[in-house]
Each structure stands twice: as C-alpha cells, then as structure tokens.
Write an enzyme that holds these catalytic residues in place. Structure first.
Site, PDB file in Angstrom:
ATOM      1  CB  VAL A  54      -0.942   0.043   1.225  1.00 44.75           C
ATOM      2  CG1 VAL A  54      -1.583   1.412   1.370  1.00 44.75           C
ATOM      3  CG2 VAL A  54      -2.033  -1.007   1.090  1.00 44.75           C
ATOM      4  CD1 TRP A  77      -0.976   1.517  -6.283  1.00 40.17           C
ATOM      5  CD2 TRP A  77      -1.840   2.554  -4.510  1.00 40.17           C
ATOM      6  NE1 TRP A  77      -2.121   2.177  -6.686  1.00 40.17           N
ATOM      7  CE2 TRP A  77      -2.674   2.807  -5.634  1.00 40.17           C
ATOM      8  CE3 TRP A  77      -2.203   3.109  -3.281  1.00 40.17           C
ATOM      9  CZ2 TRP A  77      -3.822   3.582  -5.549  1.00 40.17           C
ATOM     10  CZ3 TRP A  77      -3.355   3.875  -3.196  1.00 40.17           C
ATOM     11  CH2 TRP A  77      -4.150   4.100  -4.325  1.00 40.17           C
ATOM     12  CG  HIS A  78      -0.054   5.928  -1.227  1.00 42.92           C
ATOM     13  ND1 HIS A  78      -0.460   4.826  -0.536  1.00 42.92           N
ATOM     14  CD2 HIS A  78      -1.101   6.783  -1.222  1.00 42.92           C
ATOM     15  CE1 HIS A  78      -1.703   5.001  -0.123  1.00 42.92           C
ATOM     16  NE2 HIS A  78      -2.127   6.185  -0.528  1.00 42.92           N
ATOM     17  N   GLY A  79       3.628   5.654  -4.146  1.00 44.22           N
ATOM     18  CA  GLY A  79       4.677   6.337  -4.893  1.00 44.22           C
ATOM     19  C   GLY A  79       6.050   5.872  -4.511  1.00 44.22           C
ATOM     20  CG  PHE A 135      -2.217   7.894  -5.783  1.00 44.29           C
ATOM     21  CD1 PHE A 135      -2.853   8.983  -5.238  1.00 44.29           C
ATOM     22  CD2 PHE A 135      -0.906   7.644  -5.464  1.00 44.29           C
ATOM     23  CE1 PHE A 135      -2.181   9.806  -4.353  1.00 44.29           C
ATOM     24  CE2 PHE A 135      -0.232   8.473  -4.567  1.00 44.29           C
ATOM     25  CZ  PHE A 135      -0.876   9.547  -4.015  1.00 44.29           C
TER      26      PHE A 135
END
Lengths: 478, 80
Positions: free
Chosen positions: A321, A324-326, A478
C-alpha cells in the site's frame, strides 16, 4: 475532465438526457462511448492502455474458464496479472528504477547515462487495474463465471463515474446493474443530486480552500515549530478526507442519477476508536479489496504460522500500500505505520478490552478516538511530506516543540489573518456537522427545514465561498 | 457424515474457538454476527476445523466462504 468543471456538468447533463431517451439495449453503448470520451479528455492516447487491459482481462478470463486443469488456469491468471500489473508498474516505477540503476552503476564507474522516459502516469490506472485484477481473481477462484459480453465488460472497466478514483467496484455488484432497465426515478435523481451537492461543497469550499494553508506548513517545515506543524497536519487530514470523499460522493451521486448503485467509500473515518476500525471507514472499497485479494490469500497460504501469519500478511499488504502511493520512502513509512498499529491492536486486543471494562465507556471511547486520530495525523504527515528529511524535521518538531505557539502567529499572518480565520471556521463547522448532514442526505424524505434551508445554504456556500480554480483531486496521481 | 451432523460438530468447534457456549450457528451466520470474529479467530477457526474434521482447507476454498452455510457445504463436499 474534472468533476469540478462546467465541462463535466454539461457532459453529464447530455449523457443523462441521452441515456433516458435511448432504448435499454443501446444504453450500454452510450455509457461506454461516454466513458471513453471522458477518459480521452485528459490524454487521448492513453485510451489504448485502457483497451489493452480490458482486452487482456476479458480473454484471459474466458480462457481460464475453459482451462483443463488448475495448473493451466493459474498460468493464465499469472499472464493476466503480469500484463495488468506490468503496465501499472511500468508507468509508476520505471523512471524511479532507472534512476536508481543509473546512480548505482555510476557509483561503480559504469557508464550508464540513460535519463529515462518522459512518461505521464495515466489517470486512474491504479483504480481500473485493481478493479480488473479483482475480476480476474474472482474468475480464477470460480467465484464467478467470466462476462461474455465484451461491451458490457469494457463498460465495467471504464464506467466513467468511478473510472478515475473509485470506488473500486466488484464485478458481481456492478455488471448485473448494466443489464437492468432503469426508468427515470425522481427519488434517485434527487438523492443523486444531494450527494453531488455535498461532494462539491467538500471539494470547492473545504478541500480546495485548505490547499494554501497546508502548503505553507509542509513547504516550509524548517521555519515552523511543533504547534504549527500539528495545525498544518490536522488541516491536511481534513483536506485529504474532504477531497477524496467528495470525489467518491460525486461519483456515487452521478451514478445514482443514471440508476446505478456504487458502494460507500468513506464512513466518517475520524471517529474511529482504533486503526482497525479506521480501515473499515477510510477508502473502504480499497480496504476491502486489499483484504479479499491480497491479505486473505497471503494469510491462508501461511496459516501454519498462526499469529505470525497475520503479522506477515499485514506487513506485506501495507508495505505494498505504501509503495503503491509512490516511490518516495515516506510512503513506505505511511504503510508501515498502518501495519504496526494493526499488529499492535491484534496482539493487545484482550488487554485493551480489560482496560475498557474498568472505566466509563465515554472515557475509554474518547481517549481511544483521540489517540487514534493523532496517530492518523502523524501517518498522514508522511503522505504530504515533501521528503524524508522533512519528515524527520516534522517528527522532531511534533515531539520537541509542540507547545511553542509563537510561530503559529507567524504562520497565520503569512496566510493573512482574516482568510485563515475564515477558512478555519468553515472547516470546523464542516467537521462538526459532517455526520449530521450526511445522515440528512441519505434520508429519502426531507423535512421542509432541510429542503428549504439546509440545501440552499450548502448551495449558497458553494457559490459564495467555493474555490473555482479547478484544482485536481489528490488521488488523480495514483 | 450427514449435513446436520456436520452442523452440530461445527457448532461445537465455534463454541470452543470463540469461548462462548451460547453460540448457535445457522446457514446465514457471518463474521458480523459473532463477537470477536476477526483475522485471528478466523484463522483459529479454520485450523480447528481442519484438525477436527481431518481435512485441508486451501486457498481456492477460502474465497467462497461468505457465511457458515458455505462452510458447512465445503466440509460436506470434502468429507463425502
């Protein structure tokens, strides 16, 4: 096009009128065309990616259904996952990995100069990719049969109200709705408009007005002490909540008018008494998706480890998670903070229950909410922080100079005292009334007070105080 | 084993795992209906069921378990 634009409102009115004018059998074509047009309004070329993901998922699922054995089925699933995640991965991480490779190779004096590609992250790619992966996994696990109608499936992947930032819908929930005939329903239209109204209020009056206040703190972390950082972080949490929940509510409202039901994505997350509860109230569609398609399979693959299987599954899930945000390491901290809290809560459940039994309910709940909220604020600071260095400064400031309120005056005057007080007042008013207003919106029969005073008041606020600079929604990145 | 037998045995397993002698399961019972049903107890429940009925519940099976009825069906399928 942004929801908060006149272009979108015009688009939506046209689509709705055409939708209810067309015979049922043509409606999916209209919605698909509208969804593709909606997506192409950002960057027309990226429609190719959407089509590609749609086609691969569609065909792999049908092939899976006809596979002779589990091994072949799994093989097809893996191909589908590699393709879908591969595209997502490429756009999100290629440049980062290339830069890292270049740094490492150059450190070892190996000549590697490649600068990387000039690529823009396609809008909504995470959301439609996750939604499609969920579908593929459902077919793999025989939870559902593949959808045979390519057009309907394409519509499921690209349905414009939820294409860009969710809610992430399960195919069992959304696809059947595309087969239903929807008549114009005044109640539905009314309910949908109310949701859109509240969404626009949250976006234009609250979230967008908070942007400069939050930026002043987070872009000048060096100059401010703990009290100011705490205020900025608090305002950021509200901004993020207002922004993201606004998008979800507008999406839900738009879909409702057309006759479709999308799931709730937020349920007043800041009244959570613990982080476990927070994840049932914040970005619910993602949280449930993670639980069902990532966390549960990992957990049961390692069930022999008992409690440690839970620790393992939580760490992996929230690490992903975070990532995934960056590509910033601050996002990894964001994820890990969530995992640590959930692990802590799991191990201390009985102990905390014992403590709860020893004190009055309101006291236990009050303290729980306060601790949880502060923890959420701290994790959110990693989301907004510009760098790891800034996060370290933020942490230092919060823990060492929290009561230094002198620079708070400086912060306020940088933003202009009047504007600051005004924005804060609106924000606090919003926080206090959020739960009550949302309850009214959900009711189908409104009292005259609500109808003639509350909604005009909200509409008036939007027109008078709304920020019409067409700011993008935060989760578009995103 | 008959389905009703499975249900009775399963009820015993539930009472043991959740430490509650008053539990009465039905086909429609879900995690929300029983206090303290979370990841940990869910894991304990599955492990206990595997031990009690001498069977294995795998990754492909897990995704179909939405209520106790599904669980009973699964056990029934595996035993017969």
């Amino acid at each position: 096009m942004l929801f908060n634009s006149f272009e979108f409102l015009l688009f939506f009115v046209i689509v709705t009128v055409l939708y209810f004018s067309l015979a049922q059998k043509f409606r999916w074509i209209l919605l698909l065309a509208a969804s593709y047009y909606f997506y192409m309004s950002w960057k027309a070329e990226y429609i190719v990616l959407l089509l590609f993901t749609t086609a691969v998922s569609y065909y792999m699922s049908i092939l899976m259904e006809n596979a002779e054995n589990l091994k072949k089925r799994r093989f097809l699933l893996i191909i589908s996952l590699i393709v879908n995640l591969g595209v997502l991965f490429f756009f999100k991480y290629f440049n980062f990995l290339n830069d890292t490779a270049r740094d490492v190779l150059n450190t070892f004096s190996i000549d590697y100069q490649y600068e990387g590609l000039n690529i823009l992250l396609p809008l909504g790619i995470s959301f439609y990719t996750f939604q499609t992966i969920g579908y593929n996994l459902d077919v793999f696990y025989s939870v559902r049969k593949p959808e045979r109608h390519f057009g309907i499936f394409a519509l499921y992947v690209s349905f414009f109200p939820q294409l860009i930032a969710g809610p992430i819908e399960r195919s069992q929930s959304l696809i059947p709705q595309f087969y239903e005939k929807h008549k114009i329903n005044r109640t539905r239209i009314y309910q949908g408009l109310k949701l859109m109204l509240w969404g626009f209020f949250k976006k234009l009056v609250i979230a967008d007005r908070l942007v400069p206040l939050v930026a002043e703190g987070f872009d000048n972390v060096n100059s401010y002490g703990g009290a100011t950082i705490l205020v900025s972080t608090f305002l950021f949490a509200i901004q993020l909540y207002a922004d993201f929940s606004a998008y979800s509510e507008i999406a839900k409202g738009v879909a409702k008018i057309l006759g479709y039901d999308l799931m709730d994505n937020f349920n007043h997350p800041f009244i959570s008494k613990n982080i476990t509860e927070f994840w049932r109230r914040w970005h619910i569609s993602l949280s449930f998706w993670l639980r069902d398609y990532l966390y549960t399979p990992i957990l049961f693959a390692r069930k022999k480890w008992g409690k440690w299987a839970i620790v393992y599954a939580l760490l992996i899930t929230f690490l992903l998670v975070g990532i995934w945000h960056g590509t910033k390491i601050t996002f990894v901290f964001l994820g890990l903070l969530q995992a640590f809290a959930l692990i802590y809560e799991m191990f201390t459940k009985k102990w905390r229950q014992t403590i709860a039994n020893k004190m009055p309910k309101f006291l236990y709940n009050g303290v729980s909410m306060a601790i949880t909220f502060l923890y959420i604020l701290y994790s959110f600071s990693f989301f907004r922080s510009n760098s790891l260095e800034d996060s370290i400064l933020i942490t230092q400031a919060l823990f060492t100079s929290l009561f230094d309120i002198n620079d708070l005056m400086v912060y306020i005057s940088e933003l202009d005292n009047i504007r600051f007080i005004f924005t804060i007042s609106l924000t606090l008013l919003f926080l206090i009334t959020d739960i009550w207003v949302f309850r009214q919106i959900k009711k189908e029969n409104d009292t005259r007070f609500i109808l003639y005073i509350l909604y005009p008041l909200i509409l008036g606020s939007i027109l008078l105080f709304g920020y019409f600079g067409e700011v993008e929604f935060i989760y578009f990145k995103f | 084993m008959e389905r009703t037998e499975i249900k009775d045995e399963l009820n015993r397993v539930f009472r043991k795992v959740f430490e509650d002698d008053t539990i009465e399961i039905h086909n429609s019972t879900t995690a929300g209906d029983i206090d303290n049903w979370d990841s940990m107890t869910h894991l304990m429940l599955i492990t206990e069921i595997e031990n009690h009925f001498s069977l294995t519940i795998g990754g492909m099976d897990i995704m179909h378990l939405h209520n106790v009825g599904n669980l009973i069906d699964l056990i029934d399928k595996k035993l017969n």
